[in-house]
Enzyme design. Structure first.
Site, short mmCIF file in Angstrom:
data_model
loop_
_atom_site.label_atom_id
_atom_site.label_comp_id
_atom_site.label_asym_id
_atom_site.label_seq_id
_atom_site.Cartn_x
_atom_site.Cartn_y
_atom_site.Cartn_z
N CYS A 10 0.86 -1.19 0.00
CA CYS A 10 0.00 0.00 0.00
C CYS A 10 0.90 1.24 0.00
O CYS A 10 2.06 1.16 -0.42
CB CYS A 10 -0.99 -0.02 1.16
SG CYS A 10 -0.24 -0.05 2.81
N ASN A 13 2.17 1.46 4.42
CA ASN A 13 2.45 0.19 5.09
C ASN A 13 2.10 0.22 6.58
O ASN A 13 2.72 -0.45 7.41
CB ASN A 13 3.92 -0.25 4.90
CG ASN A 13 4.22 -1.69 5.28
OD1 ASN A 13 5.32 -2.01 5.71
ND2 ASN A 13 3.26 -2.58 5.15
N CYS A 15 -1.66 0.76 7.32
CA CYS A 15 -3.10 0.45 7.38
C CYS A 15 -3.46 -0.80 6.57
O CYS A 15 -3.69 -1.87 7.13
CB CYS A 15 -3.93 1.63 6.89
SG CYS A 15 -3.84 3.07 7.96
N ARG A 16 -3.48 -0.68 5.25
CA ARG A 16 -4.05 -1.77 4.44
C ARG A 16 -3.13 -2.98 4.28
O ARG A 16 -3.57 -4.11 4.51
CB ARG A 16 -4.43 -1.22 3.05
CG ARG A 16 -5.57 -0.23 3.09
CD ARG A 16 -5.67 0.56 1.80
NE ARG A 16 -4.54 1.47 1.66
CZ ARG A 16 -4.30 2.21 0.58
NH1 ARG A 16 -5.13 2.14 -0.46
NH2 ARG A 16 -3.26 3.01 0.54
N SER A 17 -1.90 -2.77 3.85
CA SER A 17 -1.07 -3.95 3.51
C SER A 17 -0.66 -4.79 4.72
O SER A 17 -0.62 -6.02 4.61
CB SER A 17 0.13 -3.57 2.63
OG SER A 17 1.01 -2.70 3.30
N ASP A 126 -8.19 3.84 0.90
CA ASP A 126 -7.27 4.25 1.96
C ASP A 126 -8.08 4.75 3.16
O ASP A 126 -8.80 5.73 3.04
CB ASP A 126 -6.38 5.36 1.39
CG ASP A 126 -5.36 5.85 2.39
OD1 ASP A 126 -5.43 5.45 3.57
OD2 ASP A 126 -4.49 6.64 1.99
P1 4NP Z 1 -1.89 2.78 4.03
O1 4NP Z 1 -2.57 4.12 4.59
O2 4NP Z 1 -1.30 3.14 2.68
O3 4NP Z 1 -3.03 1.82 3.91
O4 4NP Z 1 -0.85 2.37 5.04
C1 4NP Z 1 -1.91 5.32 4.69
C2 4NP Z 1 -1.10 5.57 5.78
C3 4NP Z 1 -0.47 6.80 5.91
C4 4NP Z 1 -0.64 7.77 4.95
C5 4NP Z 1 -1.44 7.52 3.85
C6 4NP Z 1 -2.07 6.29 3.72
N1 4NP Z 1 -0.02 9.04 5.10
O5 4NP Z 1 -0.26 9.91 4.25
O6 4NP Z 1 0.76 9.24 6.02
#
Ligand code: 4NP
Length: 162
Positions: A10, A13, A15-17, A126
């Site tokens: 993602c 790294n 939340c989703r992955s 996201d």
């Molecule tokens: P992820 O979510 O890609 O599912 O881990 C996010 C975590 C942090 C951010 C964006 C998306 N950020 O902008 O910090």
């Protein structure tokens, strides 16, 4: 048989992955296939390197019976050699992965929701800037997608289920 190696990707790294990785590992163990797979996750961005998963995601997953942890890392060139499957969570992750990919690599790159019968062209949204419901939505999407992905791997690699 050598282990099948899968990498969930993602943006951050956190939340989703890592959740996809946690669900995958749990399902693999439940099916008694722990020896056959290696799973990991990473982000295309460097924002959260070394961080544990987002606490909102961890709490929501725990409420759904999944306990997991990991430390965030960024996608690297070596991943295209190491992993058989790379699973981006959304179209933006896919573009970022493709732009980093070396001229030749062994990984198959398949968007995660390709395996979600409810929305095979969709993205895993996201949840970072949203509320609690977003984390539950992501959980349910990943639960379906990862389950079907594992079915696919079992068939593709002719894995015997006892
Ligand atoms: P992820 O979510 O890609 O599912 O881990 C996010 C975590 C942090 C951010 C964006 C998306 N950020 O902008 O910090």
């Amino acid at each position: 048989m050598s282990k099948v190696k899968v990498l969930f990707v993602c943006l951050g790294n956190i939340c989703r992955s890592p959740l996809a990785e946690g669900i995958f590992k749990k399902m693999v163990l439940e099916r008694g296939l722990g020896e056959l797979f290696v799973a990991d996750s990473c982000g295309t961005a460097a924002y959260h390197i070394g961080n544990h998963p987002d606490g909102r995601s961890v709490e929501n997953a725990r409420n759904n019976g999944v306990d997991y942890d990991s430390l965030a890392r960024q996608l690297s060139l070596g991943d295209f050699v190491e992993f058989d499957y790379i699973l981006p969570m959304d179209s933006s992750n896919l573009r970022n992965i493709e732009s980093l990919a070396p001229a030749e690599f062994k990984s198959e790159i398949i968007k995660m929701r390709y395996f979600d019968q409810e929305s095979p062209d969709g993205d895993v949204p996201d949840p970072y800037y949203g509320g609690t419901q977003g984390f539950q939505n992501v959980f349910e999407i990943l639960d379906r997608s990862v389950n079907s992905f594992l079915d696919y791997l079992i068939e593709e690699h002719k894995i015997n289920l006892n």
